[in-house]
Write a protein that holds these residues in place. Structure first.
Motif, PDB file in Angstrom:
ATOM      1  N   CYS A   1      -6.916  -5.872  -4.356  1.00  0.00           N
ATOM      2  CA  CYS A   1      -6.305  -5.364  -5.576  1.00  0.00           C
ATOM      3  C   CYS A   1      -5.066  -4.553  -5.224  1.00  0.00           C
ATOM      4  CB  CYS A   1      -7.289  -4.513  -6.384  1.00  0.00           C
ATOM      5  SG  CYS A   1      -7.751  -2.954  -5.588  1.00  0.00           S
ATOM      6  N   LYS A   2      -4.155  -4.470  -6.185  1.00  0.00           N
ATOM      7  CA  LYS A   2      -2.905  -3.722  -6.012  1.00  0.00           C
ATOM      8  C   LYS A   2      -2.844  -2.637  -7.084  1.00  0.00           C
ATOM      9  CE  LYS A   2       0.874  -5.971  -5.032  1.00  0.00           C
ATOM     10  NZ  LYS A   2       1.261  -5.418  -3.706  1.00  0.00           N
TER      11      LYS A   2
ATOM     12  N   SER B   1       3.424   1.043  -5.102  1.00  0.00           N
ATOM     13  CA  SER B   1       2.121   0.371  -5.150  1.00  0.00           C
ATOM     14  C   SER B   1       1.360   0.608  -3.854  1.00  0.00           C
ATOM     15  CB  SER B   1       2.298  -1.133  -5.397  1.00  0.00           C
ATOM     16  OG  SER B   1       2.997  -1.729  -4.322  1.00  0.00           O
ATOM     17  N   LYS B   2       0.059   0.403  -3.917  1.00  0.00           N
ATOM     18  CA  LYS B   2      -0.839   0.469  -2.766  1.00  0.00           C
ATOM     19  C   LYS B   2      -1.781  -0.718  -2.832  1.00  0.00           C
ATOM     20  CE  LYS B   2      -0.860   5.557  -2.614  1.00  0.00           C
ATOM     21  NZ  LYS B   2      -1.722   6.773  -2.718  1.00  0.00           N
ATOM     22  N   ASP B   3      -1.993  -1.361  -1.668  1.00  0.00           N
ATOM     23  CA  ASP B   3      -2.906  -2.506  -1.594  1.00  0.00           C
ATOM     24  C   ASP B   3      -4.222  -2.091  -0.957  1.00  0.00           C
ATOM     25  OD1 ASP B   3      -0.899  -3.972  -2.663  1.00  0.00           O
ATOM     26  OD2 ASP B   3      -0.375  -5.044  -0.815  1.00  0.00           O
TER      27      ASP B   3
ATOM     28  N   TYR C   1      -5.419 -10.047  -6.615  1.00  0.00           N
ATOM     29  CA  TYR C   1      -4.765 -11.132  -5.893  1.00  0.00           C
ATOM     30  C   TYR C   1      -5.802 -11.908  -5.073  1.00  0.00           C
ATOM     31  CZ  TYR C   1      -0.269  -8.955  -6.962  1.00  0.00           C
ATOM     32  OH  TYR C   1       0.819  -8.436  -7.602  1.00  0.00           O
TER      33      TYR C   1
ATOM     34  N   GLN D   1      -0.527  -0.013  -8.928  1.00  0.00           N
ATOM     35  CA  GLN D   1       0.884   0.241  -9.195  1.00  0.00           C
ATOM     36  C   GLN D   1       1.037   1.493 -10.053  1.00  0.00           C
ATOM     37  OE1 GLN D   1       1.652  -3.757 -10.824  1.00  0.00           O
ATOM     38  NE2 GLN D   1       3.163  -4.012  -9.193  1.00  0.00           N
TER      39      GLN D   1
END
Length: 662
Positions: free
Chosen positions: A270-271, A283-285, A219, A273
């Motif tokens: 980045c994510k 998910s984790k960012d 992202y 999922q």
């Protein structure tokens, strides 16, 4: 095939054999009803064949109506290192006295292997399997597995063995979920150029030890980047999945991007999922990060940071700022008619002019040194500044003005400034004039001193100048008498005398008492001389003289002294004083009471005499008129002589004569 179908097949086969049994007997029995040479065997077999047919038919019906139905969930989900329970429910028609439930797996070699067994009376865990220490069977025949691992993700079989009722079996797929660990993004720490023709590596995102394998997306400023693994010049991804020894999966994704100048303030992340039980997508960012970009200058801004208006003495700050990165170098110049004068600056992008004067007004230039910028971009900017000023004040007369006592004086003050100027005259903070001219008429010694002309520009706060002129008044000395003690109680007592003298040139002071040592204090326009003398009869007769003289003349002043004896009452002894203080209040009260009583008696006698009831000798008929008995002449006398206490207390017309007496 269904167990009922299989059994029915066997029963049908038996029925066909029995139906062919009579022909078999006919073919193999000879005369005399022998079968295979045995007498009467053929007859016996013939008699029993009908019963066998009925028994087989009954067996066939019984088997077809007995059934085992097993029900297990299609999928069972569990998280890593948790426990899982696989239920096995079953239904048996014509339930036998005893039946068993067995659990199977398919091992690594593809062979079916039992891991647990249970019937109504006992439970058994098969030894030497990978589940020997991990499983157990509950009373409801459910299989419980502890400490889930990724290797437990397989098919489990539940088989029910019910004897004559047959067997039944069901199978379940066990799914194991493990949330991955998102590691810190490894970003590109270098400086990326926006002029590159191909995409550059931005950062790498890693998710470790997950199951099923997670996915990674990128992202920018919260917007999903449409990056794919297809190599393109502007953006693409490089992804990799690794199977760890534990059976878990680790994935990595590297973003390649061709940055633009607009990306200088962009935030990337980045994510990660991944799937969890019951179809949950979590998910984790990662932490957000920015890029260091190298881009050329497109715009230059040169501005004045100091507030307006600018006045002489201020420090002026100019800032030159370009939008290139890394920040370019700057050169500063003072633009003049003939050439540009370079100005050195110790701070990048800042030009500080200290203590500016009116000569500092003019045009200043900033030149940006960025060799990557295209030639059509303007890298030079100018700023004009104007410094408000006040020229030095001009006084007429200047510095010092000398006047004679009683004369008139006029002092002028003029100045030139960048804007309209206000002029005032003050002395010791007191406003004397609101113009540039100060007029003094009939000056005295008190007119001497410092006079200040103040100039200011109302439109420029803080801009002002001032000049001072010293006015000196000259003439004959003038003596001002200071308060002094002009009498003493006894001869020989000392007094202090002060002689305050005004005049210019500074006068000399002389005292008419020989041998004294005066104390002298000086100020701008006066001198004060002080002496202490001993009072004698000679000084009382002659007085003490103070004289002051300068080139304009001499002035004299005399101090007159006298002796005034003290009238203080003799002091009482301490004992008598204490006794007097103790009885003072009582005596006052007694006197007041006596006076009141006497006044009442006087009033009574006067009343009786007026009525004629009181006879007082020859003159008793004489009237007491207002003139003869003035109330102001009534005398009240208190005597301590006891032999005279019988005498009358009222005397008309004054005491001591032989008037009417009572």
């Amino acid at each position: 095939l269904d167990h009922c179908t299989v059994v029915s097949g066997f029963v049908n086969l038996a029925c066909r054999l029995l139906s062919s049994f009579p022909s078999f007997l006919a073919a193999h029995s000879g005369p005399g009803r022998y079968l295979f040479g045995f007498p009467r065997l053929a007859g016996a077999m013939a008699r029993t064949s009908g019963f066998v047919r009925w028994w087989i038919l009954l067996l066939r019906l019984t088997v077809c109506f007995a059934e085992v139905v097993v029900s297990v969930p299609e999928v069972v989900e569990a998280e890593l290192r948790s426990n899982a329970v696989i239920p096995c429910t079953h239904t048996i028609t014509d339930r036998p006295a005893n039946y068993s439930v067995q659990w199977f797996i398919t091992d690594k070699n593809g062979e079916r292997r039992r891991i647990a067994y249970r019937d109504k009376t006992s439970t058994s865990i098969d030894p030497n399997t990978e589940y020997t220490k991990k499983v157990s069977i509950d009373q409801d025949f459910s299989l419980k597995i502890t400490g889930m691992e990724v290797t437990d993700e397989r098919v489990f079989y539940c088989q029910v063995v019910a004897g004559s009722a047959g067997n039944g079996e069901g199978m379940t797929s066990l799914k194991v979920y493990a949330p991955p660990e998102l590691q810190e993004v490894k970003k590109n720490e270098g400086i990326l150029s926006v002029t590159e023709s191909k995409a550059s590596e931005i950062g790498t995102c890693v998710g470790k030890n997950g199951n099923p394998p997670p996915t990674i997306t990128w992202y920018k400023n919260g917007v999903l980047l449409p990056a794919t693994t297809e190599h393109k010049d502007d953006m693409y991804l490089v992804s990799r999945t690794v199977k760890e020894a534990s059976g878990l999966s680790s994935v990595s994704s590297t973003l390649y991007l061709k940055p633009t100048k607009q990306d200088k303030d962009a935030e990337f992340y980045c994510k990660l999922q991944y799937m969890m039980p019951q179809g949950r997508m979590e998910s984790k960012d990662s932490k957000r990060f920015s890029l260091k970009l190298h881009y050329y200058t497109e715009n230059v801004n040169f501005e004045l940071l100091s507030s307006l208006p600018i006045k002489e003495g201020d420090n002026v700050t100019l800032r030159c700022q370009a939008d290139g990165y890394p920040p370019p170098l700057y050169d500063f110049f003072r633009v003049t008619v003939n050439r540009n004068e370079e100005i050195k600056s110790n701070q990048e992008g800042l030009l500080v002019l200290e203590h500016v004067t009116k000569e500092s007004s003019g045009t200043y230039q900033c030149m940006t040194l960025d060799f990557d910028s295209p030639s059509e971009i303007e890298l030079v900017k100018n700023v004009d500044i104007f410094v408000d000023y006040l020229d030095p004040l001009v006084l007429q007369p200047s510095k010092v003005a000398i006047m004679d006592v009683g004369g008139d004086l006029k002092i002028s003050c003029s100045v030139h400034g960048s804007k309209p100027v206000e002029l005032t005259w003050k002395k010791g903070g007191k406003l004397l004039s609101s113009s540039g001219t100060l007029s003094l008429a009939s000056v005295t010694y008190h007119s001497a001193g410092l006079y200040t002309c103040e100039a200011s520009i109302p439109e420029v706060p803080g801009l002002h100048r001032s000049e001072t002129v010293d006015v000196i008044v000259q003439g004959k000395p003038k003596i001002e008498e200071k308060h002094y003690k002009n009498h003493v109680s006894t001869e020989g007592e000392k007094v202090t005398l002060t002689c305050l003298v005004y005049g210019h040139p500074n006068p000399e002071i002389f005292w008419g008492v020989p041998g004294v040592q005066p104390s002298v204090n000086h100020s701008r326009n006066w001198i004060m001389s002080t002496v202490t003398v001993e009072v004698t009869q000679k000084l009382i007769q002659s007085g003490v003289s103070c004289s002051a003289s300068n080139s304009y003349g001499t002035t004299q002043h005399s101090f007159h002294l006298s002796i005034v004896p003290s009238t203080t009452a003799p002091s009482l002894s301490p004992a008598a004083g204490n006794q007097q203080q103790g009885g003072s209040s009582t005596a006052v009260i007694a006197v007041i009471v006596c006076v009141v009583v006497l006044l009442l008696l006087v009033a009574l006698f006067y009343f009786l005499q007026k009525k004629g009831k009181l006879h007082c000798g020859k003159s008793e008929k004489k009237s007491l008129t207002h003139k003869e008995a003035n109330t102001n002449e009534i005398a009240v006398e208190m005597k301590t002589d006891k032999q005279h206490e019988h005498r009358g207390l009222l005397v008309s017309g004054g005491g001591g004569h032989s008037g009417n007496q009572c």
